[in-house]
Design a protein around this motif. Structure first.
Motif, PDB file in Angstrom:
ATOM      1  N   UNK A  34      42.040  44.489  37.053  1.00  0.00           N
ATOM      2  CA  UNK A  34      40.846  43.743  36.691  1.00  0.00           C
ATOM      3  C   UNK A  34      41.199  42.264  36.631  1.00  0.00           C
ATOM      4  N   UNK A  35      40.512  41.444  37.425  1.00  0.00           N
ATOM      5  CA  UNK A  35      40.699  39.999  37.404  1.00  0.00           C
ATOM      6  C   UNK A  35      39.460  39.361  36.786  1.00  0.00           C
ATOM      7  N   UNK A  36      39.666  38.575  35.738  1.00  0.00           N
ATOM      8  CA  UNK A  36      38.545  37.962  35.024  1.00  0.00           C
ATOM      9  C   UNK A  36      38.565  36.452  35.245  1.00  0.00           C
ATOM     10  N   UNK A  55      32.842  45.235  28.571  1.00  0.00           N
ATOM     11  CA  UNK A  55      32.848  46.004  29.819  1.00  0.00           C
ATOM     12  C   UNK A  55      34.226  46.594  30.087  1.00  0.00           C
ATOM     13  N   UNK A  56      35.272  45.790  29.940  1.00  0.00           N
ATOM     14  CA  UNK A  56      36.633  46.263  30.188  1.00  0.00           C
ATOM     15  C   UNK A  56      36.993  47.413  29.260  1.00  0.00           C
ATOM     16  N   UNK A  57      36.659  47.282  27.982  1.00  0.00           N
ATOM     17  CA  UNK A  57      36.963  48.343  27.018  1.00  0.00           C
ATOM     18  C   UNK A  57      36.270  49.638  27.415  1.00  0.00           C
ATOM     19  N   UNK A  58      35.003  49.548  27.792  1.00  0.00           N
ATOM     20  CA  UNK A  58      34.237  50.748  28.137  1.00  0.00           C
ATOM     21  C   UNK A  58      34.796  51.441  29.375  1.00  0.00           C
ATOM     22  N   UNK A  59      35.413  50.660  30.283  1.00  0.00           N
ATOM     23  CA  UNK A  59      35.976  51.214  31.512  1.00  0.00           C
ATOM     24  C   UNK A  59      37.382  51.767  31.283  1.00  0.00           C
ATOM     25  N   UNK A  60      38.234  50.953  30.687  1.00  0.00           N
ATOM     26  CA  UNK A  60      39.663  51.284  30.588  1.00  0.00           C
ATOM     27  C   UNK A  60      39.899  52.540  29.781  1.00  0.00           C
ATOM     28  N   UNK A 120      51.455  50.940  29.561  1.00  0.00           N
ATOM     29  CA  UNK A 120      51.741  52.156  30.330  1.00  0.00           C
ATOM     30  C   UNK A 120      51.646  51.926  31.837  1.00  0.00           C
ATOM     31  N   UNK A 121      51.131  50.775  32.225  1.00  0.00           N
ATOM     32  CA  UNK A 121      50.964  50.495  33.646  1.00  0.00           C
ATOM     33  C   UNK A 121      49.745  51.161  34.253  1.00  0.00           C
ATOM     34  N   UNK A 122      48.799  51.608  33.407  1.00  0.00           N
ATOM     35  CA  UNK A 122      47.600  52.273  33.899  1.00  0.00           C
ATOM     36  C   UNK A 122      46.540  51.278  34.351  1.00  0.00           C
ATOM     37  N   UNK A 123      46.656  50.044  33.875  1.00  0.00           N
ATOM     38  CA  UNK A 123      45.705  49.004  34.255  1.00  0.00           C
ATOM     39  C   UNK A 123      46.400  47.645  34.165  1.00  0.00           C
ATOM     40  N   UNK A 124      46.025  46.750  35.065  1.00  0.00           N
ATOM     41  CA  UNK A 124      46.452  45.348  34.992  1.00  0.00           C
ATOM     42  C   UNK A 124      45.216  44.503  34.718  1.00  0.00           C
ATOM     43  N   UNK A 125      45.340  43.576  33.781  1.00  0.00           N
ATOM     44  CA  UNK A 125      44.243  42.658  33.485  1.00  0.00           C
ATOM     45  C   UNK A 125      44.773  41.231  33.611  1.00  0.00           C
ATOM     46  N   UNK A 183      38.394  55.144  29.754  1.00  0.00           N
ATOM     47  CA  UNK A 183      38.079  56.347  30.530  1.00  0.00           C
ATOM     48  C   UNK A 183      39.134  56.674  31.581  1.00  0.00           C
ATOM     49  N   UNK A 184      40.058  55.760  31.821  1.00  0.00           N
ATOM     50  CA  UNK A 184      41.085  55.996  32.832  1.00  0.00           C
ATOM     51  C   UNK A 184      42.010  57.101  32.343  1.00  0.00           C
ATOM     52  N   UNK A 185      42.268  58.126  33.156  1.00  0.00           N
ATOM     53  CA  UNK A 185      43.143  59.223  32.727  1.00  0.00           C
ATOM     54  C   UNK A 185      44.493  58.718  32.231  1.00  0.00           C
TER      55      UNK A 185
END
Length: 225
Positions: A3-5, A147-152, A28-33, A154-156
């Motif tokens: 995610x780039x903001x 928005x980011x919180x609501x998305x992240x 954990x490396x599940x998402x980059x912001x 949910x990532x497995x």
């Protein structure tokens, strides 16, 4: 997911990603912001990124050139599934949108500010416009964090118990049923007997009924959907 903001106030966005679930997801490396200061993409004096609107009127407008430079720089490095603009006149964020966005790979989020952005940005670059409610904030940064919180979440692998997200309010167009924990009785206030019974089919039936009752009382519009 990446995610780039894009924002004029990156310092306002840092803290939500430095604690709790979002911090663990990043570690954990599940998402980059990544935050991108829009002022880094202007050649004007004093790092100017806004100007008066044509035709007159109150309020400054974010200019197209620095936004174009930032988005073009990011798109030169990778493909993006969505370029989202946070704006009060966008589609209201709901669980269905969050579920859908949690499945994509790369997202750009543009935070509005002042009176908004030059309409040409919206016409040429934006693929989705999202609002967090029928009210106006000082800028899109807090909305982007929501928005980011609501998305992240949910990532497995982000939540320790993945089924927790699947039973959240709105996942099935119902509000969540009441929940209780120990002690089973406190100052005469008791937990419903069915929850202490160990009869799990009955417990699930109770929860479904309560979820329906709460939704019918508090948000009947969800039942119509």
């Amino acid at each position: 997911m990446r995610i780039d903001i894009i924002t004029v106030l990156p310092e306002l966005l840092k803290s939500p990603f430095e604690a709790s679930i979002l911090k663990r997801a990043i570690e954990k490396g599940l998402v980059e912001v990544h935050m991108h200061n829009l002022r880094d993409y202007t050649d004007l004096s004093y790092n100017q990124v806004d100007d008066y609107q044509f035709g007159g009127g109150a309020g400054m407008v974010l200019m197209i050139e620095p936004i174009d430079k930032c988005i073009s720089s990011l798109k030169a490095e990778r493909d993006y599934d969505e370029i989202i603009y946070m704006t009060p006149d966008g589609v209201t964020l709901n669980q269905k949108i969050a579920n859908s966005l949690s499945l994509v790979g790369n997202i750009i989020i543009l935070c509005g500010h002042y009176k908004g952005v030059d309409q040409r940005v919206r016409d040429a670059y934006i693929t989705k416009e999202i609002s967090v409610g029928d009210y106006v904030l000082s800028g899109g940064e807090l909305a982007a964090a929501i928005l980011c919180d609501s998305i992240i979440r949910l990532i497995p692998g982000v939540l320790s118990n993945e089924t927790s997200a699947l039973t959240d309010t709105f996942q099935d167009n119902l509000l969540a049923p009441p929940v209780y924990t120990r002690p089973s009785e406190y100052k005469g206030l008791k937990v419903p007997d069915v929850l202490l019974s160990g009869n799990f089919p009955k417990i699930e039936e109770w929860r479904e009924n309560k979820a329906y009752e709460r939704t019918k009382t508090l948000r009947p519009d969800l039942l119509n959907e």
